[in-house]
Design a protein around this motif. Structure first.
Motif, short mmCIF file in Angstrom:
data_model
loop_
_atom_site.label_atom_id
_atom_site.label_comp_id
_atom_site.label_asym_id
_atom_site.label_seq_id
_atom_site.Cartn_x
_atom_site.Cartn_y
_atom_site.Cartn_z
N ILE A 15 0.80 -1.22 0.00
CA ILE A 15 0.00 0.00 0.00
C ILE A 15 0.84 1.28 0.00
O ILE A 15 0.28 2.37 -0.05
CB ILE A 15 -0.97 0.01 1.19
N GLY A 16 2.16 1.17 0.07
CA GLY A 16 3.00 2.36 0.07
C GLY A 16 4.38 2.05 0.59
O GLY A 16 4.80 0.89 0.62
N ARG A 17 5.08 3.10 1.01
CA ARG A 17 6.43 2.90 1.52
C ARG A 17 6.82 4.00 2.50
O ARG A 17 6.22 5.07 2.52
CB ARG A 17 7.44 2.79 0.39
N VAL A 18 7.85 3.70 3.28
CA VAL A 18 8.50 4.66 4.18
C VAL A 18 9.99 4.57 3.89
O VAL A 18 10.51 3.47 3.64
CB VAL A 18 8.23 4.34 5.67
N ASP A 19 10.68 5.70 3.91
CA ASP A 19 12.12 5.69 3.69
C ASP A 19 12.79 6.76 4.54
O ASP A 19 12.13 7.67 5.03
CB ASP A 19 12.46 5.89 2.21
N ALA A 20 14.07 6.60 4.71
CA ALA A 20 14.86 7.59 5.46
C ALA A 20 16.26 7.65 4.88
O ALA A 20 16.71 6.72 4.20
CB ALA A 20 14.90 7.23 6.94
N GLU A 21 16.92 8.73 5.19
CA GLU A 21 18.33 8.89 4.83
C GLU A 21 19.05 9.19 6.14
O GLU A 21 18.75 10.18 6.80
CB GLU A 21 18.48 10.06 3.85
N ILE A 22 19.98 8.30 6.51
CA ILE A 22 20.65 8.39 7.81
C ILE A 22 22.12 8.70 7.61
O ILE A 22 22.82 8.00 6.88
CB ILE A 22 20.52 7.08 8.61
N THR A 23 22.58 9.75 8.28
CA THR A 23 23.98 10.16 8.17
C THR A 23 24.85 9.30 9.10
O THR A 23 24.34 8.65 10.00
CB THR A 23 24.13 11.64 8.58
#
Length: 186
Positions: A91-99
Motif C-alpha cells: 500500500i505504500g512505503r516509508v524511507d529515510a536517509e541516515i547520516t
C-alpha cells in the motif's frame, strides 16, 4: 556507513496492521502499476515515475545489494515496503536517509490513494521513527510540501514538531515549491 548498522536500521518492522519490509527487487512488480497510475500521489512528492518495471527492479535490486546504503556507502537508506496484514497488499512505503552521525536528514513516506485516510501512513511513519530512535538515531528531519496538511498530521502523530518554512526547497512537476520542515529529537 557501516553495512551492519545500515542493515539494523533497515530491518523489518511489524505494526498491528502492517508489515514494513526492507524494499527490494521482489517488490517492484507490486509497486510499478500503482506508481504509474496514482496521479494523486505526485501532487505532493517530487520523485519521478519509474520509467519501466525493469528499471524499478534494477533500482531496488541495487539498493539491496548495497545493503540499503547510498551509492557511495556514506549514508544508510532504509526503505520499507508497506504490506497490509489483512490481505497482503502493498500500500505504500516509508524511507529515510541516515547520516554517519545517526541523524535522519530525511524521512519520507507515501500511501497509495485507495489507502489514504485510514491511518496507515501514521502507523508506518510512527513505527519507522520509533525503530530508528531505538537504533540510536537522535534527530529526525522530514519535509512536507506546503499545503499537504494530511502529511503534517502524520508527522505530528509520530512526535515531530513544525520547525520552519523552507522557501523553494523542492520542485514538483517543474514548479518550485516551499516545504515545511518538521523535527523529532529523541
Amino acid at each position: 556507513m557501516q553495512a551492519e548498522i545500515a542493515a539494523q536500521l533497515a530491518a523489518a518492522i511489524e505494526t498491528p496492521r502492517l508489515w514494513l519490509e526492507p524494499i527490494g527487487e521482489p517488490h517492484a512488480e507490486a509497486f510499478f502499476q500503482p506508481l504509474q497510475q496514482d496521479e494523486a500521489l505526485y501532487r505532493w512528492i517530487s520523485c519521478p515515475k519509474p520509467t519501466s518495471l525493469d528499471a524499478l527492479r534494477r533500482h531496488w535490486r541495487e539498493l539491496s545489494q548495497r545493503q540499503h546504503r547510498s551509492p557511495d556507502g556514506c549514508l544508510a537508506w532504509p526503505v520499507w515496503a508497506l504490506r497490509r496484514k489483512s490481505d497482503g497488499r502493498y500500500i505504500g512505503r516509508v524511507d529515510a536517509e541516515i547520516t554517519p552521525a545517526l541523524e535522519a536528514s530525511n524521512l519520507g513516506y507515501y500511501v497509495f490513494s485507495p489507502f489514504c485516510g485510514l491511518g496507515y501512513a501514521s502507523e508506518a511513519a510512527g513505527a519507522a521513527t520509533e525503530r530508528l530512535i531505538a537504533r540510536g538515531v537522535q534527530r529526525l528531519v522530514a519535509t512536507v510540501t506546503v499545503g499537504n496538511t494530511a502529511s503534517g498530521r502524520v508527522l505530528q502523530k509520530a512526535g515531530f514538531k513544525f520547525a520552519r518554512i523552507l522557501p523553494g526547497n523542492d520542485v514538483i512537476r517543474g514548479v518550485e515549491m516551499d516545504d515545511e520542515e518538521w523535527l523529532r529529537v529523541a
